[in-house]
Scaffold this active site. Structure first.
Site: not given
Length: 130
Positions: A40-41, A43, A50, A52, A83, A86
């Protein structure tokens, strides 16, 4: 349905308006329950989550604390690796021999373990004097 299939399905729910890079993760807890997460990004980088981490949060919220197996999938040229952050999160809830399947949307898979992903893990043993 396999754990990779679960990760593939939840990947479609990813919120990635900035990178367009969808990732899905599915965890089978020691209880046998499957928990899923997608990236879920936001702005305000790096305030995203992430896949995970989302799956781990769902697992903990569901009352489970032990990862038995995890699968991670993305539309990448080779199996996508978690990453660093994670990897540490996976090590918090998974044993070093916990199976990790990394996959692509084209069907390529790579099997590894939490311990192989994060050698030299920072774990609770470092906190023994606290």
């Amino acid at each position: 349905m396999s754990l990779v299939d679960d990760a593939r399905a939840v990947r479609e729910n990813a919120h990635v308006p900035y990178s367009g890079f969808k990732v899905g993760a599915a965890i089978r807890a020691a209880s046998g329950t499957v928990y899923k997460g997608c990236n879920v990004e936001n702005v305000a980088y790096p305030e995203g989550t992430c896949a995970e981490a989302g799956a781990i949060a769902a697992m903990v919220a569901g009352g489970d604390l032990q990862i038995a197996e995890i699968a991670v999938i993305a539309d990448s040229p080779k199996p996508v690796s978690p990453c660093g952050g994670c990897r540490q999160k996976l090590a918090e809830f998974g044993a070093p021999d916990t199976r990790v399947t990394l996959a692509t949307m084209d069907g390529e898979e790579m099997s590894t373990t939490v311990g192989e992903l994060l050698p030299g893990v920072f774990d609770k043993d470092y906190m023994s004097r606290v």
